[in-house]
Design a protein around this motif. Structure first.
Motif, PDB file in Angstrom:
ATOM      1  N   ASN A  49       0.816  -1.212   0.000  1.00  0.00           N
ATOM      2  CA  ASN A  49       0.000   0.000   0.000  1.00  0.00           C
ATOM      3  C   ASN A  49       0.852   1.265   0.000  1.00  0.00           C
ATOM      4  O   ASN A  49       0.328   2.364   0.153  1.00  0.00           O
ATOM      5  CB  ASN A  49      -0.943  -0.003   1.214  1.00  0.00           C
ATOM      6  CG  ASN A  49      -2.038   1.037   1.104  1.00  0.00           C
ATOM      7  OD1 ASN A  49      -2.578   1.271   0.027  1.00  0.00           O
ATOM      8  ND2 ASN A  49      -2.378   1.676   2.208  1.00  0.00           N
ATOM      9  N   ARG A  51       2.708   2.633   2.162  1.00  0.00           N
ATOM     10  CA  ARG A  51       2.592   3.427   3.382  1.00  0.00           C
ATOM     11  C   ARG A  51       3.457   2.789   4.463  1.00  0.00           C
ATOM     12  O   ARG A  51       3.569   1.569   4.552  1.00  0.00           O
ATOM     13  CB  ARG A  51       1.137   3.472   3.885  1.00  0.00           C
ATOM     14  CG  ARG A  51       0.159   4.154   2.943  1.00  0.00           C
ATOM     15  CD  ARG A  51       0.356   5.654   2.936  1.00  0.00           C
ATOM     16  NE  ARG A  51      -0.695   6.339   2.215  1.00  0.00           N
ATOM     17  CZ  ARG A  51      -0.691   6.587   0.908  1.00  0.00           C
ATOM     18  NH1 ARG A  51       0.321   6.157   0.166  1.00  0.00           N
ATOM     19  NH2 ARG A  51      -1.677   7.232   0.342  1.00  0.00           N
ATOM     20  N   GLU A  71       0.407  -2.066   7.689  1.00  0.00           N
ATOM     21  CA  GLU A  71      -0.750  -1.462   8.359  1.00  0.00           C
ATOM     22  C   GLU A  71      -0.531  -1.433   9.873  1.00  0.00           C
ATOM     23  O   GLU A  71      -0.343  -2.460  10.514  1.00  0.00           O
ATOM     24  CB  GLU A  71      -2.064  -2.169   8.021  1.00  0.00           C
ATOM     25  CG  GLU A  71      -2.576  -1.865   6.624  1.00  0.00           C
ATOM     26  CD  GLU A  71      -2.964  -0.411   6.434  1.00  0.00           C
ATOM     27  OE1 GLU A  71      -3.558   0.202   7.355  1.00  0.00           O
ATOM     28  OE2 GLU A  71      -2.659   0.131   5.365  1.00  0.00           O
TER      29      GLU A  71
END
Length: 233
Positions: A49, A51, A71
């Motif tokens: 992602n 991130r 995450e």
């Protein structure tokens, strides 16, 4: 040893809070999101992602190959499971903690993040958007304050948990979010309780060793605020 792919943002601080509290050995792998390092191919293998934070656990339970996790909420759950720390063993209290972890992931984080964007960084000052997210941040502070007003020390009761670790870093920038902690007495007491913990102090010092410069400058805005599906292809 755990590799922590990190930059000193609220989501990054969540993980150093846990690692410092649990006294786990870890190595910081800086990911300067303001310079596009989150798009490096090696990092995307760990965090698709694009991130941070993300971790690679080189000593997972049961052995075997290193385990990558992305995450921040998933990382907190993984570390709690690995160490059997900071997630209540009591069935009911465990689910209190998990509800508030997901409250942060689905509510406080995204809403405060949009607050930051429209109040601090948007090229146009859009009063409707600013009011929308400042007010929603205020509402969420009120929800948490009401929950904490029954005398509990921490979100899941009297014991510190991953729910607190997830929420606290998103309250740290309360001034930027145009929130006054004096309006939320129980939340303020909770906030000060966590801020005084030695591991919290240590975690934020770790962040200062990585960077004390603003993450979002003019160059970073082009990288952070212009992403589309093409960015990850």
């Amino acid at each position: 040893m755990i590799d922590l792919y990190y930059w000193p943002t609220p989501n990054g601080h969540k993980i150093t809070l846990f690692l410092e509290e649990a006294s786990l050995s870890y190595e910081i792998k800086p990911v300067n999101i303001g310079r596009g390092e989150q798009f490096e191919p090696d990092f995307l293998k760990i965090a698709p992602n694009n991130r941070m934070p993300a971790i690679v656990d080189h000593a997972p339970i049961g052995g075997g190959e290193p385990i990558p996790i992305f995450e921040s909420g998933a990382i907190l759950l993984y570390l709690a499971d690995k160490t059997q720390l900071f997630l209540p063993s009591d069935f009911r209290q465990r689910w209190v903690a998990l509800q508030w972890l997901f409250w942060q992931m689905g509510g406080l984080g995204p809403m405060a993040g949009q607050n930051h964007h429209f109040v601090q960084y948007a090229p146009e000052r859009i009063p409707y958007a600013m009011d929308r997210y400042v007010n929603e941040t205020s509402r969420l502070y009120g929800v948490l304050n009401k929950h904490l007003s029954d005398g509990r020390a921490y979100v899941a009761g009297q014991d510190y948990s991953i729910a607190d670790m997830a929420i606290y870093p998103w309250i740290v920038p309360h001034v930027r979010q145009q929130q006054d902690l004096n309006d939320f007495a129980a939340l303020k007491a909770w906030f000060e309780r966590i801020a005084a913990r030695p591991a919290t102090i240590a975690a934020y010092k770790v962040g200062e060793t990585v960077s004390t410069k603003p993450t979002v400058d003019d160059e970073a805005k082009k990288i952070l605020f212009g992403q589309t599906a093409k960015t990850v292809r």
